[in-house]
Design a protein around this motif. Structure first.
Motif, PDB file in Angstrom:
ATOM      1  N   ARG A  64       1.095  -1.090   0.078  1.00 45.14           N
ATOM      2  CA  ARG A  64      -0.240  -0.324  -0.080  1.00 45.14           C
ATOM      3  C   ARG A  64       1.052   1.559  -0.337  1.00 45.14           C
ATOM      4  N   ASN A 204     -12.794  -0.578   7.424  1.00 40.43           N
ATOM      5  CA  ASN A 204     -12.920   0.578   7.049  1.00 40.43           C
ATOM      6  C   ASN A 204     -13.255   0.778   5.740  1.00 40.43           C
ATOM      7  N   ALA A 205     -12.411  -0.028   4.587  1.00 44.67           N
ATOM      8  CA  ALA A 205     -11.658  -0.115   3.540  1.00 44.67           C
ATOM      9  C   ALA A 205     -13.134  -0.922   2.757  1.00 44.67           C
TER      10      ALA A 205
END
Length: 270
Positions: A64, A204-205
Motif C-alpha cells: 500500500r 473500514n476500506a
C-alpha cells in the motif's frame, strides 16, 4: 486447641488456600520453563515480535505504499493491532497444550485440568503486557506516537483481549485434548483470523455488506477499541461494540469451564 499429644492442632487449609498454592506452584514452574530453560529465552521473547512487526510493516508498505490510517500513524496503529491480536492468539495456542503438558501433575488430586490453562493464560498475559510496555517505551524514544490518548480505555481493551484469549484457551484446551486433529485446525486458522480481524489492513476500506459478516468475529471489536485508546480521533470500524465483545467472551469462558467440568475424567485419563 491442643491434640492428644499435647501439641497444637494444625488447622486444615480451606479449598481456596489449596487452589492458590497449586496455582502459585504451577505459575513458578511455567515461568521458569518459559524464561530460564533457554539461555536466550528473554532475547527471543522480545526479538520475535520485533522481527514479526518489522516484516509486517515491510509487507504493508510494499503493498500500500506510504498510505496512512485516517487520524492514526500507521506504525503505532499496526503495533497495537499485532500485539493485541498476539495476546488473543497466544492465549488460545498456549491453552491447547496446557492439559497435555501437565498431565503428570493430575496424579495429585488437588490439581485439575483447568488449572494449567488458567495459569498459562495469566503468565502469557503478563509477558505480553511487559513486551507491550517495552514497545511503548521504545516507540516513544524513537519519536513514534505510542503514548495512549486515553490510557484507561487502552488498558480496559487490553484486559478485554486478555479475557478473550482465556475463553478461547479454555475451549481449545478441551477440544484439542479430546480430538487432537482439532489442534491442527486451530493453528491453521491463526493466519486467516489475523487478516480477517483487521490487524494489517483497516476494515473500514471494505464494503458494508462484507463488514456485517467480518464483525461477527469479536477480535476486531477489541482491537478497534484498543486503537481508539491510543488515538482519540481514530475512526473505528462501523459496528464496533464492546457489549457484543464481552457477551461473546463471557459465553466462551462459561462454555470452556462447562467443558472442563463435563470431560474432567477423560482429560485426566488420556
Amino acid at each position: 486447641m491442643d491434640n492428644v499429644n499435647g501439641g497444637p492442632r494444625r488447622s486444615a487449609r480451606t479449598p481456596w488456600q489449596v487452589t492458590r498454592s497449586v496455582w502459585y506452584a504451577m505459575f513458578m514452574r511455567e515461568a521458569i520453563s518459559r524464561t530460564m530453560s533457554d539461555r536466550m529465552g528473554w532475547f527471543w521473547m522480545i526479538f520475535e515480535p520485533v522481527a514479526y512487526i518489522g516484516i509486517m510493516i515491510a509487507i504493508r508498505t510494499f503493498i500500500r505504499g506510504d498510505q496512512l490510517i485516517v487520524n492514526a500513524d500507521f506504525i503505532p496503529w499496526l503495533i497495537t493491532g499485532l500485539l493485541g491480536f498476539a495476546l488473543v492468539r497466544e492465549g488460545m495456542m498456549r491453552g491447547m497444550g496446557a492439559v497435555d503438558g501437565n498431565r503428570a501433575l493430575f496424579a495429585y488430586r488437588q490439581v485439575q485440568p483447568v488449572d494449567p490453562v488458567l495459569v498459562r493464560n495469566f503468565l502469557e498475559g503478563m509477558l505480553r503486557s511487559f513486551i507491550f510496555l517495552i514497545f511503548i517505551g521504545g516507540g516513544l524514544m524513537l519519536g513514534l506516537d505510542m503514548y495512549p490518548d486515553n490510557a484507561l480505555r487502552a488498558m480496559a481493551a487490553w484486559l478485554s483481549l486478555w479475557s478473550l484469549g482465556l475463553g478461547l484457551g479454555l475451549v481449545t484446551s478441551v477440544a484439542a485434548s479430546l480430538v487432537p486433529e482439532l489442534g491442527r485446525v486451530f493453528r491453521m486458522l491463526a493466519l486467516p483470523l489475523m487478516i480477517l480481524s483487521g490487524v494489517i489492513f483497516p476494515l473500514n476500506a471494505l464494503p458494508h455488506w462484507l463488514l456485517e459478516y467480518l464483525m461477527i468475529n469479536p477480535i476486531p471489536h477489541g482491537l478497534e477499541t484498543l486503537r481508539l485508546g491510543f488515538f482519540d480521533k481514530y475512526q473505528v470500524v462501523h459496528g464496533t461494540s464492546m457489549l457484543y465483545f464481552w457477551f461473546f467472551t463471557f459465553t466462551l469462558i462459561a462454555l470452556g469451564l462447562l467443558m472442563h467440568l463435563r470431560f474432567i475424567d477423560r482429560l485426566k485419563a488420556q
